[in-house]
Motif scaffolding. Sequence first.
Motif, PDB file in Angstrom:
ATOM      1  N   GLN A  86       0.826  -1.202   0.000  1.00 32.56           N
ATOM      2  CA  GLN A  86       0.000   0.000   0.000  1.00 32.56           C
ATOM      3  C   GLN A  86       0.864   1.257   0.000  1.00 32.56           C
ATOM      4  O   GLN A  86       0.539   2.234  -0.664  1.00 32.56           O
ATOM      5  CB  GLN A  86      -0.943   0.008   1.212  1.00 32.56           C
ATOM      6  N   PHE A  87       1.958   1.214   0.713  1.00 32.03           N
ATOM      7  CA  PHE A  87       2.822   2.385   0.833  1.00 32.03           C
ATOM      8  C   PHE A  87       3.616   2.643  -0.448  1.00 32.03           C
ATOM      9  O   PHE A  87       3.605   3.751  -0.989  1.00 32.03           O
ATOM     10  CB  PHE A  87       3.770   2.193   2.028  1.00 32.03           C
ATOM     11  N   PHE A  88       4.287   1.624  -0.957  1.00 34.10           N
ATOM     12  CA  PHE A  88       5.169   1.814  -2.108  1.00 34.10           C
ATOM     13  C   PHE A  88       4.420   1.803  -3.436  1.00 34.10           C
ATOM     14  O   PHE A  88       4.700   2.591  -4.327  1.00 34.10           O
ATOM     15  CB  PHE A  88       6.268   0.752  -2.135  1.00 34.10           C
ATOM     16  N   ASP A  89       3.445   0.905  -3.596  1.00 34.32           N
ATOM     17  CA  ASP A  89       2.763   0.761  -4.881  1.00 34.32           C
ATOM     18  C   ASP A  89       1.574   1.708  -5.029  1.00 34.32           C
ATOM     19  O   ASP A  89       1.374   2.299  -6.088  1.00 34.32           O
ATOM     20  CB  ASP A  89       2.289  -0.683  -5.072  1.00 34.32           C
ATOM     21  N   GLU A  90       0.770   1.816  -3.981  1.00 35.19           N
ATOM     22  CA  GLU A  90      -0.448   2.622  -4.070  1.00 35.19           C
ATOM     23  C   GLU A  90      -0.252   4.061  -3.603  1.00 35.19           C
ATOM     24  O   GLU A  90      -1.118   4.890  -3.804  1.00 35.19           O
ATOM     25  CB  GLU A  90      -1.562   1.971  -3.230  1.00 35.19           C
ATOM     26  N   GLY A  91       0.863   4.325  -2.905  1.00 37.42           N
ATOM     27  CA  GLY A  91       1.131   5.686  -2.438  1.00 37.42           C
ATOM     28  C   GLY A  91       0.371   6.066  -1.180  1.00 37.42           C
ATOM     29  O   GLY A  91       0.198   7.253  -0.894  1.00 37.42           O
ATOM     30  N   TRP A  92      -0.102   5.101  -0.423  1.00 37.58           N
ATOM     31  CA  TRP A  92      -0.828   5.384   0.812  1.00 37.58           C
ATOM     32  C   TRP A  92       0.147   5.740   1.916  1.00 37.58           C
ATOM     33  O   TRP A  92       1.314   5.350   1.898  1.00 37.58           O
ATOM     34  CB  TRP A  92      -1.629   4.168   1.259  1.00 37.58           C
ATOM     35  N   SER A  93      -0.366   6.444   2.928  1.00 35.92           N
ATOM     36  CA  SER A  93       0.438   6.682   4.119  1.00 35.92           C
ATOM     37  C   SER A  93       0.349   5.443   5.009  1.00 35.92           C
ATOM     38  O   SER A  93      -0.512   4.576   4.823  1.00 35.92           O
ATOM     39  CB  SER A  93      -0.086   7.902   4.885  1.00 35.92           C
ATOM     40  N   LEU A  94       1.250   5.356   5.979  1.00 34.66           N
ATOM     41  CA  LEU A  94       1.207   4.225   6.912  1.00 34.66           C
ATOM     42  C   LEU A  94      -0.084   4.244   7.711  1.00 34.66           C
ATOM     43  O   LEU A  94      -0.688   3.189   7.958  1.00 34.66           O
ATOM     44  CB  LEU A  94       2.424   4.264   7.841  1.00 34.66           C
ATOM     45  N   ASP A  95      -0.530   5.448   8.106  1.00 31.57           N
ATOM     46  CA  ASP A  95      -1.784   5.571   8.853  1.00 31.57           C
ATOM     47  C   ASP A  95      -2.964   5.062   8.039  1.00 31.57           C
ATOM     48  O   ASP A  95      -3.851   4.374   8.558  1.00 31.57           O
ATOM     49  CB  ASP A  95      -2.036   7.030   9.244  1.00 31.57           C
ATOM     50  N   ALA A  96      -2.987   5.406   6.766  1.00 32.51           N
ATOM     51  CA  ALA A  96      -4.097   4.983   5.912  1.00 32.51           C
ATOM     52  C   ALA A  96      -4.109   3.470   5.736  1.00 32.51           C
ATOM     53  O   ALA A  96      -5.179   2.845   5.754  1.00 32.51           O
ATOM     54  CB  ALA A  96      -3.990   5.666   4.549  1.00 32.51           C
ATOM     55  N   ALA A  97      -2.937   2.865   5.592  1.00 35.08           N
ATOM     56  CA  ALA A  97      -2.874   1.410   5.428  1.00 35.08           C
ATOM     57  C   ALA A  97      -3.352   0.693   6.680  1.00 35.08           C
ATOM     58  O   ALA A  97      -4.116  -0.277   6.600  1.00 35.08           O
ATOM     59  CB  ALA A  97      -1.446   0.989   5.079  1.00 35.08           C
ATOM     60  N   VAL A  98      -2.936   1.177   7.846  1.00 35.97           N
ATOM     61  CA  VAL A  98      -3.367   0.562   9.108  1.00 35.97           C
ATOM     62  C   VAL A  98      -4.864   0.773   9.298  1.00 35.97           C
ATOM     63  O   VAL A  98      -5.601  -0.156   9.666  1.00 35.97           O
ATOM     64  CB  VAL A  98      -2.574   1.137  10.300  1.00 35.97           C
ATOM     65  N   GLY A  99      -5.324   1.988   9.046  1.00 32.81           N
ATOM     66  CA  GLY A  99      -6.752   2.285   9.199  1.00 32.81           C
ATOM     67  C   GLY A  99      -7.618   1.443   8.275  1.00 32.81           C
ATOM     68  O   GLY A  99      -8.674   0.946   8.679  1.00 32.81           O
TER      69      GLY A  99
END
Length: 137
Positions: A86-99
Amino acid sequence: MIWLNTGISTNDAVISLSFTGTSDTKKPIVAMTRPINRGTVYLYNGKIARYKADKGEEAYREHRKNSCRNYRCLETAKFLRYVENQFFDEGWSLDAAVGHAKANGLFSTKEMVCTKTLYNYVDSPSTSPIQAGTAAP
């Protein structure tokens, strides 16, 4: 317990030891009594107490086995791979991935680490299970 046949009790000996020296070398009383208590052996049906350094060292080593920090990398490997994607491929933040993972119930709480832990992994890459640019396909 009488300390080393001198007639001084353990508490008196520890108090006198802990308040000698400069303020930099003073130790709390518990820091002095704990090793003494762990190294104490009782002789003659518990009537006489003696301090044995080897028993104290053995007790210290036994307690030390349980004092290491446990990293949960194996239990959380799938979650960490998910966050990497999610972080590297989709560009999400760590908070967004955990949420997102919490909101959709993708992982149980035992399989996840908190956001603060993820940021700690990012801040110290030498000990981090997350490696930059190595996201799973």
